[in-house]
Structures are given as structure tokens and as C-alpha cells.
Enzyme design. Structure first.
Site, short mmCIF file in Angstrom:
data_model
loop_
_atom_site.label_atom_id
_atom_site.label_comp_id
_atom_site.label_asym_id
_atom_site.label_seq_id
_atom_site.Cartn_x
_atom_site.Cartn_y
_atom_site.Cartn_z
N GLU A 104 4.45 -11.47 -6.65
CA GLU A 104 4.85 -10.77 -7.88
C GLU A 104 6.16 -11.33 -8.41
O GLU A 104 6.37 -11.40 -9.62
CB GLU A 104 4.95 -9.26 -7.59
CG GLU A 104 3.56 -8.64 -7.49
CD GLU A 104 3.47 -7.40 -6.62
OE1 GLU A 104 4.52 -6.80 -6.29
OE2 GLU A 104 2.33 -7.03 -6.27
N HIS A 136 7.53 -13.34 -2.68
CA HIS A 136 6.35 -12.50 -2.92
C HIS A 136 5.70 -12.96 -4.23
O HIS A 136 6.38 -13.32 -5.19
CB HIS A 136 6.77 -11.03 -3.01
CG HIS A 136 5.61 -10.10 -3.02
ND1 HIS A 136 4.83 -9.91 -4.15
CD2 HIS A 136 5.06 -9.34 -2.05
CE1 HIS A 136 3.87 -9.05 -3.86
NE2 HIS A 136 3.98 -8.70 -2.59
N GLU A 150 -0.75 -13.96 1.78
CA GLU A 150 -1.16 -12.90 0.86
C GLU A 150 -1.95 -13.51 -0.30
O GLU A 150 -1.36 -13.92 -1.31
CB GLU A 150 0.07 -12.20 0.29
CG GLU A 150 0.91 -11.48 1.33
CD GLU A 150 1.60 -10.28 0.73
OE1 GLU A 150 1.32 -9.17 1.19
OE2 GLU A 150 2.37 -10.43 -0.21
N GLY A 188 -3.25 -5.44 -4.09
CA GLY A 188 -3.38 -4.29 -4.97
C GLY A 188 -4.73 -4.14 -5.64
O GLY A 188 -4.88 -3.36 -6.57
N ASN A 206 5.93 -2.73 2.16
CA ASN A 206 6.61 -3.17 0.94
C ASN A 206 6.41 -2.08 -0.11
O ASN A 206 5.32 -1.94 -0.66
CB ASN A 206 6.00 -4.50 0.48
CG ASN A 206 6.53 -4.94 -0.87
OD1 ASN A 206 7.53 -4.43 -1.35
ND2 ASN A 206 5.86 -5.92 -1.48
N TRP A 207 7.47 -1.32 -0.33
CA TRP A 207 7.34 -0.19 -1.25
C TRP A 207 7.36 -0.62 -2.71
O TRP A 207 7.14 0.20 -3.60
CB TRP A 207 8.46 0.84 -1.00
CG TRP A 207 8.41 1.49 0.36
CD1 TRP A 207 7.54 1.21 1.39
CD2 TRP A 207 9.27 2.53 0.84
NE1 TRP A 207 7.81 2.01 2.48
CE2 TRP A 207 8.87 2.83 2.17
CE3 TRP A 207 10.34 3.24 0.30
CZ2 TRP A 207 9.50 3.80 2.95
CZ3 TRP A 207 10.97 4.20 1.08
CH2 TRP A 207 10.55 4.48 2.38
N LYS A 208 7.70 -1.87 -2.96
CA LYS A 208 7.77 -2.40 -4.33
C LYS A 208 8.67 -1.49 -5.19
O LYS A 208 9.63 -0.95 -4.69
CB LYS A 208 6.37 -2.55 -4.93
CG LYS A 208 5.44 -3.33 -4.02
CD LYS A 208 4.19 -3.77 -4.71
CE LYS A 208 3.25 -4.40 -3.70
NZ LYS A 208 2.12 -5.06 -4.33
N GLY A 265 1.34 -3.11 1.05
CA GLY A 265 1.92 -2.59 -0.18
C GLY A 265 1.51 -1.14 -0.39
O GLY A 265 2.10 -0.23 0.19
N GLY A 266 0.47 -0.93 -1.17
CA GLY A 266 0.03 0.42 -1.56
C GLY A 266 -0.06 1.41 -0.41
O GLY A 266 0.45 2.53 -0.51
N SER A 311 -4.33 -5.53 0.28
CA SER A 311 -5.23 -4.38 0.39
C SER A 311 -5.51 -3.97 1.84
O SER A 311 -6.64 -3.58 2.17
CB SER A 311 -6.53 -4.63 -0.37
OG SER A 311 -6.27 -4.80 -1.75
#
Ligand code: PEP
Length: 259
Positions: free
Chosen positions: A97, A95, A167, A173, A9-11, A234-235, A213
Site C-alpha cells: 500500500e 508494504h 504478500e 484485503g 497490521n492495523w493500517k 491485516g483485516g 487475507s
């Protein structure tokens, strides 16, 4: 056996130039991933380009969200047929966010999920509790509410085509991942609910990913849990070598330990 699945997930990261380089490096590093399915979810502006970069590669394309209607007066939104047109077949739904920042409700998430399934997409329904909910012993209540509302009205055959991602919000993150035991406990609970909502047989086929993470360094222990069928990353998905490292661990564990 459930084929391990790793989703990046590149966000809201990546100009066109950066997306081209990242997608190209992932494609070149994962020419023939065996025993694992891989999906990347770039931002909308990079989807068409990444689709071209990945053309002919086994890595599949996903979106981070969508609108549930096929077209209309919805400024700023992107529809499922638009995503399909550029080769996208996966979409994240709910998600945390988006739940928090955009205020997406369980009802809206359910509408999106149904529309995606009708149009042949694989929705990835994200659920997870806040740190406060965990402290108060509300983890199961929270994820159960999100799961039941997200899958409301779906038949067993549609649930079978859905992917879940657990999640925990406190792990996204933050660099603090859930322990393998924490992930397994919640994911086992979710699978139990799937047995009730669909059937025991279907519940055994649905993939439940862990997200929060995940890095190449902790992927192995998390993915070794029988209840963890892959990772939503993600990251670490913004660095080709880290992402490839996670995919390789998933492939190894998927073909060895869990067979
Ligand atoms: C995510 O946002 O889906 C996620 C898991 O992020 P990170 O890997 O950065 O925690």
C-alpha cells in the site's frame, strides 16, 4: 527451527479508544503465548498508548513505516529514534500500500531497512506481485527484484536480522488468499535467493511470513507449509478473537508439526 511469528497490521484503523480496547483484549487473550512470537503494528497516533497497554506483556510493538533519517525537516514523518523511545522495535518496510499509494521506491525501502538494522530494529520487508504480474508469469521476477533491491548492500549478519513477508497484492484485503502451494512456491524461491545473498545457513534462519487475507479459518493450512514461518495479518488483526485464533494456530503448528 524458526519460531513462528504473527504480526498484526492495523493500517489506518483505530481511534485511541478503539486501540486501547483492541490491544487490551489481545494482551488478555495471549498472556503467555508459547512457541510463537507476536507483534502488533498500530497507527502512529496509537503507538504510545498501545505500548503502555502492552507493557509487561510478551506482545511486541511495531510501526507500519518510518523515516530513514534520525531527525530533520521531513514534515509528517516519524523517525526510528522516536519509535524506539516509545518501546517500538519492529517496523514494516515496503508494504504494497505504501509502494502504490505513497510511491515508495525500492531504493527508499532499502534506505529504511538499513537505518532500522543500524538502530537495532527488526525490519519486515514486504514483497509481492500484482494479479497482472502473476497472469503474465512475472511473479518470481517481481519478488526477486524487490528482494534484491530491498536487501542491497546488506551483509549476511544483517540479512539474518531481517524478516520477509510475501504478500501477493491480489490477496491483500480481497478475501482471496494464496493457496498454501502458491505461498510455499514463492517463499521457497525467496529462501533460495537468501542463500545466494547471504548463505545457506543464514537463509535457513530467516523467517518468511505469508500475508494476504489470512483468517483464523485458513491460517492452519497456510501455516502448516514448512516454508511459511508465520503470518502478516491485516483485516483479521482488527478483531481480537480472530487475531488470537491465528496466533494459537501458529503456536500449535510451530511446536508440533515443524519441530
Ligand atoms: C496486509 O495488509 O498486510 C494484509 C495482509 O492485509 P489482509 O490480511 O487484510 O489481507
Amino acid at each position: 527451527m524458526r519460531t513462528p511469528l504473527v504480526i498484526g497490521n492495523w493500517k489506518m484503523h483505530g481511534t485511541i479508544v478503539e486501540a486501547r480496547a483492541l490491544a487490551g483484549a489481545i494482551r488478555d487473550g495471549l498472556k503467555r503465548p508459547r512457541g510463537v512470537q507476536v507483534v502488533v503494528c498500530p497507527p502512529f497516533t496509537a503507538l504510545a498508548l498501545v505500548s503502555e497497554v502492552l507493557s509487561g506483556s510478551p506482545i511486541q510493538l511495531g510501526a507500519q513505516t518510518c523515516h530513514h533519517e534520525p531527525a530533520g525537516a521531513h514534515t509528517g514523518e516519524v523517525s526510528i529514534p522516536m519509535l524506539a523511545e516509545i518501546g517500538c522495535r519492529w517496523t514494516l518496510v515496503g508494504h504494497s500500500e505504501r509502494r502504490k499509494e505513497i510511491g515508495e521506491s525500492d531504493e527508499l525501502i532499502n534506505l529504511k531497512l538499513r537505518a532500522l538494522l543500524t538502530q537495532g530494529f527488526t525490519p519486515v520487508l514486504c514483497v509481492g506481485e500484482t494479479a497482472e504480474e502473476r497472469r503474465q508469469g512475472l511473479t518470481f521476477t517481481t519478488v526477486e527484484g524487490q528482494l534484491r533491491a530491498g536487501l542491497a548492500g546488506l551483509g549476511g549478519d544483517q540479512i539474518a536480522k531481517t524478516v520477509l513477508a510475501y504478500e501477493p497484492i491480489w490477496a491483500i484485503g480481497t478475501g482471496v488468499n494464496a493457496s498454501p502451494a502458491q505461498a510455499a512456491e514463492v517463499q521457497g524461491y525467496l529462501r533460495g535467493l537468501l542463500s545466494e545473498l547471504a548463505s545457506k545457513e543464514i537463509a535457513q534462519t530467516v523467517r518468511i511470513l505469508y500475508g494476504g487475507s489470512v483468517k483464523a479459518e485458513n491460517a492452519e493450512v497456510l501455516l502448516a507449509e514448512p516454508e511459511v514461518d508465520g503470518a502478516l495479518v491485516g483485516g483479521a488483526s482488527l478483531n481480537a478473537q480472530s487475531f488470537i485464533g491465528i496466533v494459537r494456530k501458529a503456536a500449535r503448528i510451530g511446536t508440533a508439526t515443524k519441530e
